[in-house]
Design a protein around this motif. Structure first.
Motif, PDB file in Angstrom:
ATOM      1  N   GLU A  59     -61.927 -20.711 -43.199  1.00 51.35           N
ATOM      2  CA  GLU A  59     -61.660 -20.966 -45.066  1.00 51.35           C
ATOM      3  C   GLU A  59     -61.487 -20.085 -45.921  1.00 51.35           C
ATOM      4  OE1 GLU A  59     -61.685 -24.071 -45.946  1.00 51.35           O
ATOM      5  OE2 GLU A  59     -61.808 -25.842 -43.876  1.00 51.35           O
ATOM      6  N   ASP A  60     -60.880 -20.303 -47.325  1.00 54.83           N
ATOM      7  CA  ASP A  60     -61.127 -18.624 -47.861  1.00 54.83           C
ATOM      8  C   ASP A  60     -62.844 -17.983 -47.347  1.00 54.83           C
ATOM      9  OD1 ASP A  60     -58.525 -19.146 -48.526  1.00 54.83           O
ATOM     10  OD2 ASP A  60     -58.856 -20.123 -50.566  1.00 54.83           O
ATOM     11  N   GLU A  61     -63.375 -19.010 -48.078  1.00 54.26           N
ATOM     12  CA  GLU A  61     -64.654 -18.068 -48.463  1.00 54.26           C
ATOM     13  C   GLU A  61     -65.250 -17.603 -46.938  1.00 54.26           C
ATOM     14  OE1 GLU A  61     -65.582 -22.827 -47.494  1.00 54.26           O
ATOM     15  OE2 GLU A  61     -64.392 -21.637 -48.913  1.00 54.26           O
ATOM     16  N   ASP A  62     -64.617 -17.948 -45.374  1.00 54.39           N
ATOM     17  CA  ASP A  62     -64.701 -17.668 -44.993  1.00 54.39           C
ATOM     18  C   ASP A  62     -64.231 -15.886 -44.208  1.00 54.39           C
ATOM     19  OD1 ASP A  62     -66.318 -19.614 -43.783  1.00 54.39           O
ATOM     20  OD2 ASP A  62     -64.223 -20.092 -43.009  1.00 54.39           O
ATOM     21  N   ALA A  63     -63.545 -15.586 -45.018  1.00 55.32           N
ATOM     22  CA  ALA A  63     -62.783 -14.205 -45.511  1.00 55.32           C
ATOM     23  C   ALA A  63     -63.377 -13.203 -45.228  1.00 55.32           C
ATOM     24  CB  ALA A  63     -61.526 -14.094 -46.390  1.00 55.32           C
ATOM     25  N   PRO A  64     -64.409 -12.962 -45.675  1.00 56.53           N
ATOM     26  CA  PRO A  64     -64.885 -11.965 -46.176  1.00 56.53           C
ATOM     27  C   PRO A  64     -65.872 -11.102 -44.637  1.00 56.53           C
ATOM     28  CG  PRO A  64     -65.611 -13.391 -47.738  1.00 56.53           C
ATOM     29  CD  PRO A  64     -64.940 -13.553 -47.086  1.00 56.53           C
ATOM     30  N   ARG A  65     -65.653 -12.320 -43.727  1.00 59.25           N
ATOM     31  CA  ARG A  65     -66.698 -12.457 -42.485  1.00 59.25           C
ATOM     32  C   ARG A  65     -65.903 -11.448 -41.096  1.00 59.25           C
ATOM     33  NH1 ARG A  65     -69.380 -17.894 -40.706  1.00 59.25           N
ATOM     34  NH2 ARG A  65     -70.104 -16.321 -39.331  1.00 59.25           N
ATOM     35  N   LEU A  66     -64.608 -11.440 -41.719  1.00 62.48           N
ATOM     36  CA  LEU A  66     -63.340 -11.504 -41.026  1.00 62.48           C
ATOM     37  C   LEU A  66     -62.829 -10.192 -41.064  1.00 62.48           C
ATOM     38  CD1 LEU A  66     -61.456 -14.987 -40.537  1.00 62.48           C
ATOM     39  CD2 LEU A  66     -63.223 -14.319 -39.155  1.00 62.48           C
ATOM     40  N   THR A  67     -63.246  -8.618 -41.903  1.00 62.75           N
ATOM     41  CA  THR A  67     -62.978  -7.775 -42.055  1.00 62.75           C
ATOM     42  C   THR A  67     -63.474  -6.591 -40.876  1.00 62.75           C
ATOM     43  OG1 THR A  67     -65.216  -7.321 -43.233  1.00 62.75           O
ATOM     44  CG2 THR A  67     -63.839  -7.993 -44.347  1.00 62.75           C
ATOM     45  N   THR A  68     -63.785  -7.059 -39.529  1.00 57.18           N
ATOM     46  CA  THR A  68     -64.198  -6.056 -38.289  1.00 57.18           C
ATOM     47  C   THR A  68     -64.211  -6.573 -37.068  1.00 57.18           C
ATOM     48  OG1 THR A  68     -66.641  -6.643 -38.469  1.00 57.18           O
ATOM     49  CG2 THR A  68     -65.875  -5.017 -39.708  1.00 57.18           C
ATOM     50  N   LEU A  69     -63.232  -6.321 -35.984  1.00 57.20           N
ATOM     51  CA  LEU A  69     -63.521  -6.362 -35.036  1.00 57.20           C
ATOM     52  C   LEU A  69     -64.764  -7.272 -34.805  1.00 57.20           C
ATOM     53  CD1 LEU A  69     -62.033  -3.920 -32.685  1.00 57.20           C
ATOM     54  CD2 LEU A  69     -60.804  -6.105 -33.717  1.00 57.20           C
ATOM     55  N   SER A  70     -66.121  -6.907 -34.900  1.00 54.96           N
ATOM     56  CA  SER A  70     -66.833  -7.471 -34.495  1.00 54.96           C
ATOM     57  C   SER A  70     -67.337  -8.939 -35.566  1.00 54.96           C
ATOM     58  CB  SER A  70     -68.168  -6.834 -34.297  1.00 54.96           C
ATOM     59  OG  SER A  70     -69.761  -6.946 -33.912  1.00 54.96           O
ATOM     60  N   GLY A  71     -66.956  -8.783 -36.896  1.00 55.85           N
ATOM     61  CA  GLY A  71     -66.992 -10.306 -37.586  1.00 55.85           C
ATOM     62  C   GLY A  71     -66.594 -10.880 -37.162  1.00 55.85           C
ATOM     63  N   SER A  72     -65.304 -10.787 -37.041  1.00 54.62           N
ATOM     64  CA  SER A  72     -64.106 -11.619 -36.189  1.00 54.62           C
ATOM     65  C   SER A  72     -64.366 -12.149 -35.109  1.00 54.62           C
ATOM     66  CB  SER A  72     -63.007 -10.977 -36.326  1.00 54.62           C
ATOM     67  OG  SER A  72     -62.452 -10.616 -37.251  1.00 54.62           O
ATOM     68  N   ALA A  73     -64.672 -11.423 -34.070  1.00 55.55           N
ATOM     69  CA  ALA A  73     -65.679 -12.196 -32.840  1.00 55.55           C
ATOM     70  C   ALA A  73     -66.313 -13.142 -33.194  1.00 55.55           C
ATOM     71  CB  ALA A  73     -65.823 -10.948 -31.758  1.00 55.55           C
ATOM     72  N   ASP A  74     -67.657 -12.483 -33.677  1.00 57.49           N
ATOM     73  CA  ASP A  74     -68.614 -13.546 -33.773  1.00 57.49           C
ATOM     74  C   ASP A  74     -68.076 -14.996 -34.446  1.00 57.49           C
ATOM     75  OD1 ASP A  74     -70.002 -11.706 -32.878  1.00 57.49           O
ATOM     76  OD2 ASP A  74     -71.070 -10.878 -34.539  1.00 57.49           O
ATOM     77  N   PHE A  75     -67.561 -14.984 -35.736  1.00 55.73           N
ATOM     78  CA  PHE A  75     -67.443 -15.975 -36.472  1.00 55.73           C
ATOM     79  C   PHE A  75     -66.551 -16.893 -35.046  1.00 55.73           C
ATOM     80  CE2 PHE A  75     -63.456 -18.575 -38.198  1.00 55.73           C
ATOM     81  CZ  PHE A  75     -64.451 -19.396 -39.259  1.00 55.73           C
ATOM     82  N   LEU A  76     -65.450 -16.942 -34.393  1.00 54.89           N
ATOM     83  CA  LEU A  76     -64.919 -17.414 -33.423  1.00 54.89           C
ATOM     84  C   LEU A  76     -65.743 -17.657 -32.484  1.00 54.89           C
ATOM     85  CD1 LEU A  76     -61.153 -14.928 -33.096  1.00 54.89           C
ATOM     86  CD2 LEU A  76     -61.866 -16.957 -34.120  1.00 54.89           C
ATOM     87  N   VAL A  77     -66.546 -17.616 -31.806  1.00 55.28           N
ATOM     88  CA  VAL A  77     -67.903 -17.143 -31.564  1.00 55.28           C
ATOM     89  C   VAL A  77     -68.265 -18.579 -31.187  1.00 55.28           C
ATOM     90  CG1 VAL A  77     -69.673 -16.987 -29.455  1.00 55.28           C
ATOM     91  CG2 VAL A  77     -67.426 -15.336 -29.483  1.00 55.28           C
ATOM     92  N   ALA A  78     -68.615 -18.072 -32.763  1.00 48.41           N
ATOM     93  CA  ALA A  78     -69.586 -19.867 -33.265  1.00 48.41           C
ATOM     94  C   ALA A  78     -68.927 -20.676 -34.053  1.00 48.41           C
ATOM     95  CB  ALA A  78     -69.854 -19.019 -34.890  1.00 48.41           C
ATOM     96  N   HIS A  79     -67.521 -20.853 -33.425  1.00 49.12           N
ATOM     97  CA  HIS A  79     -66.988 -21.699 -34.268  1.00 49.12           C
ATOM     98  C   HIS A  79     -66.332 -22.635 -33.282  1.00 49.12           C
ATOM     99  CE1 HIS A  79     -68.307 -20.298 -38.616  1.00 49.12           C
ATOM    100  NE2 HIS A  79     -68.025 -21.163 -38.371  1.00 49.12           N
ATOM    101  N   THR A  80     -66.396 -22.149 -32.125  1.00 45.75           N
ATOM    102  CA  THR A  80     -65.407 -22.834 -31.059  1.00 45.75           C
ATOM    103  C   THR A  80     -66.562 -23.070 -29.726  1.00 45.75           C
ATOM    104  OG1 THR A  80     -65.609 -20.373 -29.934  1.00 45.75           O
ATOM    105  CG2 THR A  80     -63.449 -21.196 -30.986  1.00 45.75           C
ATOM    106  N   SER A  81     -67.498 -22.773 -29.972  1.00 47.47           N
ATOM    107  CA  SER A  81     -69.026 -23.246 -29.153  1.00 47.47           C
ATOM    108  C   SER A  81     -69.105 -24.851 -29.139  1.00 47.47           C
ATOM    109  CB  SER A  81     -70.245 -22.305 -28.942  1.00 47.47           C
ATOM    110  OG  SER A  81     -69.633 -20.869 -29.278  1.00 47.47           O
TER     111      SER A  81
END
Length: 81
Positions: A59-81
């Motif tokens: 979602e648009d509101e998730d974009a600020p969490r996707l500005t670093t490798l770490s933040g993007s990876a954390d987001f994916l892990v949290a939303h695919t487990s």
């Protein structure tokens, strides 16, 4: 998805949006928009590619969490487990 797979997916997505970018040189906490000189359109393309590859709705509101490798990876892990 584990963290290593998530980081790989983020790097692959960045590489597809910014061909020739040295994504291997990025540190987990680097703000890759600045490091790779991505404009807002590049970033939106990255978010779209990442969403398609991962199968995760971003979602648009998730974009600020996707500005670093770490933040993007954390987001994916949290939303695919």
């Amino acid at each position: 998805m584990n963290r290593t797979d998530a980081l790989d997916m983020v790097r692959e997505s960045l590489s597809s949006v910014v061909p020739g970018a040295d994504v291997a040189a990025l540190e987990p906490g680097d703000a890759f928009r600045d490091a790779l000189e991505m404009d807002s359109l590049d970033f939106l393309s990255f978010v779209e590619v990442l969403s398609e590859r991962s199968g995760v709705r971003i979602e648009d509101e998730d974009a600020p969490r996707l500005t670093t490798l770490s933040g993007s990876a954390d987001f994916l892990v949290a939303h695919t487990s």
